[in-house]
Design an enzyme around this catalytic site. Sequence first.
Site, PDB file in Angstrom:
ATOM      1  N   LYS A  28       0.818  -1.207   0.000  1.00 48.60           N
ATOM      2  CA  LYS A  28       0.000   0.000   0.000  1.00 48.60           C
ATOM      3  C   LYS A  28       0.853   1.258   0.000  1.00 48.60           C
ATOM      4  O   LYS A  28       0.580   2.209  -0.745  1.00 48.60           O
ATOM      5  CB  LYS A  28      -0.952  -0.013   1.204  1.00 48.60           C
ATOM      6  CG  LYS A  28      -1.974   1.115   1.207  1.00 48.60           C
ATOM      7  CD  LYS A  28      -3.267   0.704   1.896  1.00 48.60           C
ATOM      8  CE  LYS A  28      -3.116   0.584   3.391  1.00 48.60           C
ATOM      9  NZ  LYS A  28      -3.313   1.874   4.078  1.00 48.60           N
ATOM     10  N   SER A  29       1.902   1.273   0.817  1.00 42.71           N
ATOM     11  CA  SER A  29       2.759   2.459   0.895  1.00 42.71           C
ATOM     12  C   SER A  29       3.411   2.760  -0.452  1.00 42.71           C
ATOM     13  O   SER A  29       3.459   3.913  -0.904  1.00 42.71           O
ATOM     14  CB  SER A  29       3.840   2.251   1.957  1.00 42.71           C
ATOM     15  OG  SER A  29       3.285   2.123   3.241  1.00 42.71           O
ATOM     16  N   GLY A 101      -5.220   7.383   5.314  1.00 43.19           N
ATOM     17  CA  GLY A 101      -4.444   8.289   6.149  1.00 43.19           C
ATOM     18  C   GLY A 101      -3.114   8.641   5.513  1.00 43.19           C
ATOM     19  O   GLY A 101      -2.680   9.802   5.519  1.00 43.19           O
ATOM     20  N   SER A 174       7.733   8.961  12.331  1.00 33.60           N
ATOM     21  CA  SER A 174       6.526   8.854  11.515  1.00 33.60           C
ATOM     22  C   SER A 174       6.904   9.008  10.054  1.00 33.60           C
ATOM     23  O   SER A 174       7.321  10.085   9.619  1.00 33.60           O
ATOM     24  CB  SER A 174       5.503   9.925  11.896  1.00 33.60           C
ATOM     25  OG  SER A 174       4.457   9.964  10.939  1.00 33.60           O
ATOM     26  N   GLN A 176       4.854   9.021   7.615  1.00 35.46           N
ATOM     27  CA  GLN A 176       3.890   9.898   6.959  1.00 35.46           C
ATOM     28  C   GLN A 176       4.286  11.364   7.096  1.00 35.46           C
ATOM     29  O   GLN A 176       4.277  12.120   6.115  1.00 35.46           O
ATOM     30  CB  GLN A 176       2.492   9.671   7.540  1.00 35.46           C
ATOM     31  CG  GLN A 176       1.890   8.318   7.200  1.00 35.46           C
ATOM     32  CD  GLN A 176       0.502   8.151   7.789  1.00 35.46           C
ATOM     33  OE1 GLN A 176      -0.014   9.027   8.488  1.00 35.46           O
ATOM     34  NE2 GLN A 176      -0.128   7.025   7.516  1.00 35.46           N
ATOM     35  N   ASP A 328       1.893  -1.081  11.836  1.00 35.92           N
ATOM     36  CA  ASP A 328       0.594  -1.557  11.362  1.00 35.92           C
ATOM     37  C   ASP A 328       0.335  -3.014  11.707  1.00 35.92           C
ATOM     38  O   ASP A 328      -0.788  -3.501  11.531  1.00 35.92           O
ATOM     39  CB  ASP A 328       0.488  -1.372   9.846  1.00 35.92           C
ATOM     40  CG  ASP A 328       0.284   0.070   9.448  1.00 35.92           C
ATOM     41  OD1 ASP A 328      -0.283   0.831  10.259  1.00 35.92           O
ATOM     42  OD2 ASP A 328       0.687   0.450   8.335  1.00 35.92           O
ATOM     43  N   LYS A 355      -4.123   5.849  14.668  1.00 33.78           N
ATOM     44  CA  LYS A 355      -4.251   5.181  13.368  1.00 33.78           C
ATOM     45  C   LYS A 355      -5.705   5.284  12.905  1.00 33.78           C
ATOM     46  O   LYS A 355      -6.444   6.175  13.335  1.00 33.78           O
ATOM     47  CB  LYS A 355      -3.776   3.734  13.478  1.00 33.78           C
ATOM     48  CG  LYS A 355      -2.331   3.582  13.934  1.00 33.78           C
ATOM     49  CD  LYS A 355      -1.333   4.231  12.982  1.00 33.78           C
ATOM     50  CE  LYS A 355      -1.133   3.442  11.713  1.00 33.78           C
ATOM     51  NZ  LYS A 355      -0.097   4.017  10.820  1.00 33.78           N
ATOM     52  N   ARG A 359      -6.210   2.043  17.768  1.00 31.94           N
ATOM     53  CA  ARG A 359      -6.008   0.606  17.602  1.00 31.94           C
ATOM     54  C   ARG A 359      -5.664  -0.093  18.910  1.00 31.94           C
ATOM     55  O   ARG A 359      -5.998  -1.260  19.086  1.00 31.94           O
ATOM     56  CB  ARG A 359      -4.916   0.338  16.556  1.00 31.94           C
ATOM     57  CG  ARG A 359      -5.423   0.430  15.140  1.00 31.94           C
ATOM     58  CD  ARG A 359      -4.429  -0.090  14.135  1.00 31.94           C
ATOM     59  NE  ARG A 359      -4.995   0.043  12.786  1.00 31.94           N
ATOM     60  CZ  ARG A 359      -4.282   0.212  11.699  1.00 31.94           C
ATOM     61  NH1 ARG A 359      -2.972   0.281  11.776  1.00 31.94           N
ATOM     62  NH2 ARG A 359      -4.872   0.300  10.516  1.00 31.94           N
ATOM     63  N   ARG A 401      -7.527  -3.292   9.464  1.00 29.46           N
ATOM     64  CA  ARG A 401      -6.580  -4.188  10.126  1.00 29.46           C
ATOM     65  C   ARG A 401      -7.178  -4.827  11.382  1.00 29.46           C
ATOM     66  O   ARG A 401      -6.850  -5.967  11.714  1.00 29.46           O
ATOM     67  CB  ARG A 401      -5.275  -3.459  10.429  1.00 29.46           C
ATOM     68  CG  ARG A 401      -4.602  -2.926   9.165  1.00 29.46           C
ATOM     69  CD  ARG A 401      -3.142  -2.638   9.330  1.00 29.46           C
ATOM     70  NE  ARG A 401      -2.654  -1.812   8.246  1.00 29.46           N
ATOM     71  CZ  ARG A 401      -2.349  -2.251   7.029  1.00 29.46           C
ATOM     72  NH1 ARG A 401      -2.486  -3.530   6.740  1.00 29.46           N
ATOM     73  NH2 ARG A 401      -1.898  -1.425   6.094  1.00 29.46           N
TER      74      ARG A 401
END
Length: 447
Positions: A28-29, A101, A174, A176, A328, A355, A359, A401
């Site tokens: 996905k990344s 996200g 992070s 992101q 994740d 997340k 989570r 997830r």
Amino acid sequence: MSSSQTKRPLAASRSGPLSGDIRVPGDKSISHRSLMFGGLAIGTTKVTGLLEGEDVLATADAMRKLGATVTREDDGTWYVTGVGVGALREPDSVIDMGNAGTGIRLMAGIVATHPITTFFTGDASLCKRPMGRVADPLAEFGAKFITRDRGRPPMAVIGTDEAKPVTYTLPMASAQVKSAVMLAGLNTTGTTTVIEPKPSRDHTERMLRHFGVAVDVKINDDGGRTVSLTGPAEMTAADIVVPTDPSSAAFPLVAALINPDSNMTIRDVCLNPLRTGLITTLIEMGGDITITNEREEAGETIGDLIVTGKNRLKGIVVPADRAPSMIDEYPVLAVAAAYADGETRMCDLEELRVKESDRLAAVAAGLVANGVIHRIEGDDLIVTGGVVPGGGMVETHLDHRIAMSFLILGLGAENPVAVDDANPIATSFPNFEKLMGDMGAVFALHS
């Protein structure tokens, strides 16, 4: 998933040995970045193996609205013709990032240093997630942000045409936030620098180099890293072969380890050393995992995993410094821990609280519902393994997830384990139920 979509409760039952030779969806990344970077590059980028989940399709639509040409051929090959760094156009309508996200935070970085105004929204889950962690450093470039209370989407990004390079120290590792700052630096005159306290995923650095951007990475004395690039940068189209996602591979991987006599091969998995924390941890727990056929593709290490259920797992302490490489995967690691002998302590899971859902709270609630002994101490999760009673219904909070993790829990439990909604799984693993079912997993709609 649309908040108006009808929920689809699903239950998993004890399945016995699982077997198969499989390929899970693309990473996905890397899929997000291949579309974004292709849209910023000059020329046409060919992408094979793209994850066609809802999150990534939202990024494809976003890049189209910003001026890139993004098409899919019947054979599953994607082509992205970019407009060049600095040449994005202002979208005619709101960009809906769904549950992505990663998508919304990286896109914010891209548009922050373009002189356009961009409006972002998302599904009910995404619109609960804080954007201040990217908005604050991006504002230092000169961009302006308008959000709801507590920095939540919908979000307007008013980009700047007078961007100033920044040096930003991440308060916590992070990928992101690091990536958002670096992408803003692409269209900024001067050197943009990110200092991270611990190494986080480095797909952005690797792929930027693949597209011709010089990225400097230095290891700091404290073990962190300093990442720099100088803009304005020019990106040149470069074909991408997307490896399979280790975060998706985690689900059949754990399923094989907790079901005795299972035997499984998972092909073409991304083995970036900053993504293999779960594999390292499961091997330390006694899991029988062999890596074969290692090779390099577009700057990433890829290999096959051969997994058997011949060894019973044992509890260990998972160190805090491993968290960035497996953030994740903690929900499904908690599932593995539920079947391990003894106690497994997962340290420093603060990042899990921001997340797709909280989570840490969601995992704890799911464990309670299914009779798994555990406790939370600060930001540590401690699970005591053994026989899993099961029989509970788990609230997913629209988190893919959480849904998949607790379905895996049910495959070895004394009683079926149900999740309140399996629809969110499509955001990252559209063929999850079929692939797992073909290997022997028992799923059924839950009434």
